[in-house]
Design an enzyme around this catalytic site. Sequence first.
Site, PDB file in Angstrom:
ATOM      1  N   LYS A  31       0.527   5.038   8.379  1.00 45.76           N
ATOM      2  CA  LYS A  31       0.169   5.385   7.659  1.00 45.76           C
ATOM      3  C   LYS A  31      -1.919   5.609   7.735  1.00 45.76           C
ATOM      4  O   LYS A  31      -2.440   4.530   8.042  1.00 45.76           O
ATOM      5  CB  LYS A  31       0.535   4.502   6.603  1.00 45.76           C
ATOM      6  CG  LYS A  31      -0.580   5.162   5.237  1.00 45.76           C
ATOM      7  CD  LYS A  31       0.001   4.064   3.720  1.00 45.76           C
ATOM      8  CE  LYS A  31      -0.922   4.562   2.337  1.00 45.76           C
ATOM      9  NZ  LYS A  31      -0.096   4.416   1.204  1.00 45.76           N
ATOM     10  N   ASP A  51      -7.508   5.925  -1.031  1.00 47.47           N
ATOM     11  CA  ASP A  51      -6.595   5.822  -2.083  1.00 47.47           C
ATOM     12  C   ASP A  51      -7.079   6.056  -3.322  1.00 47.47           C
ATOM     13  O   ASP A  51      -6.897   4.141  -3.458  1.00 47.47           O
ATOM     14  CB  ASP A  51      -5.597   5.052  -1.325  1.00 47.47           C
ATOM     15  CG  ASP A  51      -4.153   5.260  -1.906  1.00 47.47           C
ATOM     16  OD1 ASP A  51      -4.606   6.384  -3.410  1.00 47.47           O
ATOM     17  OD2 ASP A  51      -3.218   4.478  -2.566  1.00 47.47           O
ATOM     18  N   LYS A  87      -6.388   4.936 -10.268  1.00 44.17           N
ATOM     19  CA  LYS A  87      -6.405   4.015 -10.077  1.00 44.17           C
ATOM     20  C   LYS A  87      -7.691   2.801 -10.609  1.00 44.17           C
ATOM     21  O   LYS A  87      -8.387   3.706 -10.931  1.00 44.17           O
ATOM     22  CB  LYS A  87      -6.377   2.613  -8.068  1.00 44.17           C
ATOM     23  CG  LYS A  87      -4.923   3.034  -7.490  1.00 44.17           C
ATOM     24  CD  LYS A  87      -5.393   2.061  -5.841  1.00 44.17           C
ATOM     25  CE  LYS A  87      -4.048   2.866  -5.442  1.00 44.17           C
ATOM     26  NZ  LYS A  87      -3.059   2.166  -5.802  1.00 44.17           N
ATOM     27  N   ASP A 132      -0.374   8.602  -6.517  1.00 40.04           N
ATOM     28  CA  ASP A 132      -0.571   7.228  -6.198  1.00 40.04           C
ATOM     29  C   ASP A 132       0.491   6.284  -5.154  1.00 40.04           C
ATOM     30  O   ASP A 132       0.299   6.094  -4.234  1.00 40.04           O
ATOM     31  CB  ASP A 132      -0.714   6.094  -7.713  1.00 40.04           C
ATOM     32  CG  ASP A 132      -1.385   5.048  -6.623  1.00 40.04           C
ATOM     33  OD1 ASP A 132      -2.301   5.188  -5.153  1.00 40.04           O
ATOM     34  OD2 ASP A 132      -2.119   3.911  -7.212  1.00 40.04           O
ATOM     35  N   GLU A 185       1.593   7.992  -2.312  1.00 43.29           N
ATOM     36  CA  GLU A 185       0.933   9.064  -1.541  1.00 43.29           C
ATOM     37  C   GLU A 185       1.378   8.909   0.162  1.00 43.29           C
ATOM     38  O   GLU A 185       2.264   9.994   0.632  1.00 43.29           O
ATOM     39  CB  GLU A 185      -0.257   9.499  -1.457  1.00 43.29           C
ATOM     40  CG  GLU A 185      -1.356   9.001  -0.423  1.00 43.29           C
ATOM     41  CD  GLU A 185      -1.059   6.892  -1.353  1.00 43.29           C
ATOM     42  OE1 GLU A 185      -0.853   6.824  -2.431  1.00 43.29           O
ATOM     43  OE2 GLU A 185      -1.744   6.091  -0.386  1.00 43.29           O
ATOM     44  N   ARG A 201       4.281   7.625   1.248  1.00 49.10           N
ATOM     45  CA  ARG A 201       5.601   7.639   1.637  1.00 49.10           C
ATOM     46  C   ARG A 201       5.510   9.393   2.097  1.00 49.10           C
ATOM     47  O   ARG A 201       6.216   9.523   2.640  1.00 49.10           O
ATOM     48  CB  ARG A 201       6.667   7.253   0.667  1.00 49.10           C
ATOM     49  CG  ARG A 201       6.126   8.038  -0.558  1.00 49.10           C
ATOM     50  CD  ARG A 201       6.501   6.861  -1.439  1.00 49.10           C
ATOM     51  NE  ARG A 201       6.123   5.813  -2.058  1.00 49.10           N
ATOM     52  CZ  ARG A 201       6.934   4.837  -2.704  1.00 49.10           C
ATOM     53  NH1 ARG A 201       8.162   4.997  -3.217  1.00 49.10           N
ATOM     54  NH2 ARG A 201       6.516   3.755  -3.647  1.00 49.10           N
TER      55      ARG A 201
END
Length: 499
Positions: free
Chosen positions: A267, A272, A279, A349, A351, A353
């Site tokens: 990944k 993020d 977040k 959030d 994301e 996967r």
Amino acid sequence: MEKETASVKIAKTELSKVKDNALVIGFFKNKLSLSLEIKKLDNKLNNTINSYIKNNDFKGEKGEIRNIFVNKNIKNIVLVGLGEEEKYNFDILSNTIADATKRLRDSKIESFSIFLDSFMNKFSEEDSIEKIILSSLIGLYQFTEYKTKDKDKIIHIKQITIITNSNKNFDNEIRYASVVADAVNKTRDLVNTPPNIATPEYVASYAKELAKKSKLKCTIFGEKQIEKMKMGCFIGVAQGSINKPRLVVLEYNGADKKQKLIAIVGKGVTFDSGGLNLKPYPFILNMKDDKGGAVAAIHVIEACAKLKMPINIVVVTPLCENMPSGTSFRPDDILKAYNGMTVEIKNTDAEGRLILADALSYAAEQKPQAIIDIATLTGASLIALGYVATPFLSTDKKLTEKIKEASKKSLEKVWEFPLWPEYEENLKSDVADVKHISEDGDAGVIIGATFLKNFVDNIPWAHIDIGTTVWSKVDKGVLVKGATGVTVRLMMEMLRGWK
Ligand code: BES
Ligand code: MN
Ligand code: ZN
């Protein structure tokens, strides 16, 4: 940026004749009587070591480090406590060596020798030497790239010498430990690199450069190509950022072409923010570490090439940024994955996967013998195992055993979680083939993996969730504050013994 790393050598020297800035000797608690070799040395030091022990100034407690200035052939004697002999293991060896080397650096001692015999106990010379070198080199890591002041005050250890009576040369052990330590430290460097610098494009060019040097095959797909390939989940996550996505595919062929590939998928979210499900502070901090899986995978394949391992590997890393904007994907969107499945979005959030879904299907198309993904997938990994160990899940018994075995050897602790079919219930969607999260939030690590299982096409697969262990808050033993380089040692042990 070439870094200064300590050079390592083995010396067959009588202990009493060692000349260096420091000599590191390990002692067990309740077993402080001096061996003949140490006694001979101590005689030349006016029995300094013995008097420290006699006066109870050094007890051999685990973690105890006593630096004595003797100013002879050796300037400093460093007594290191290993605790009770019965409890001694590689973890203790590794962390005490790392702590001792850090202490020497703090004392501005730039070269030192380590007395192998005193740390070996029941272990083989080979294993001990490898662990000592690896732990020193990763313990001494520092990230100073962005400091501009007092650069000259940063101390680098220049030389580490291992003192032994053995006649063997240990070239393989030195080579393995140096290459793996380098892979760990370069992983830390790139994961520590801030998100304004380490964009998807930057990481992709980094991979390209590294592939050129190590003669790996390297293919980079840009945004247009990723769209054309219909990687709808990957594009969905990436579309909110002005920093465009990249899909990097690296290949190393160290074995006959007939031997099936081992696929490693990492990944690579360079930052993020959570996307529209932004977040809040402080959870948004450190989210540059969300590329930790991709960066580890890139350095693992490089290290395998350097060590000329007799295997074939493909690394697939989807790289993008998860940002909120007018072009972001949204909760309620339905994305179409590369394998054709439709996915209902519930939280932008989650994301990781999504980009992994497409990267895993891409890897599966290469018909590899196994797929291992490494991903900072969940905060729930912290609830599961804390900072001590990394959760993993697998569809295959053999692969599970390989990971467990590699964990013991690499000292990177992992723990298996189940992939029972009951969990699949949580991902049923009213409108699409699947949802990507379970709204109750239970069993976060397992649900993440349960979603990913849809994309591996029944190929033996393991998912390693480094959401927590990618980062260290402490400076202790082999850990240094910041990126840990987790899974590099684990993966290298696994690939080293691959059958
Ligand atoms: N990158 C995070 C996981 C993470 C969180 C790693 C905190 C390290 C520290 C991932 O993309 C994420 O945000 N996961 C969510 C999933 C949830 C929305 C189902 C999480 O774990 O909160
Ligand atoms: Mn996230
Ligand atoms: Zn993430």
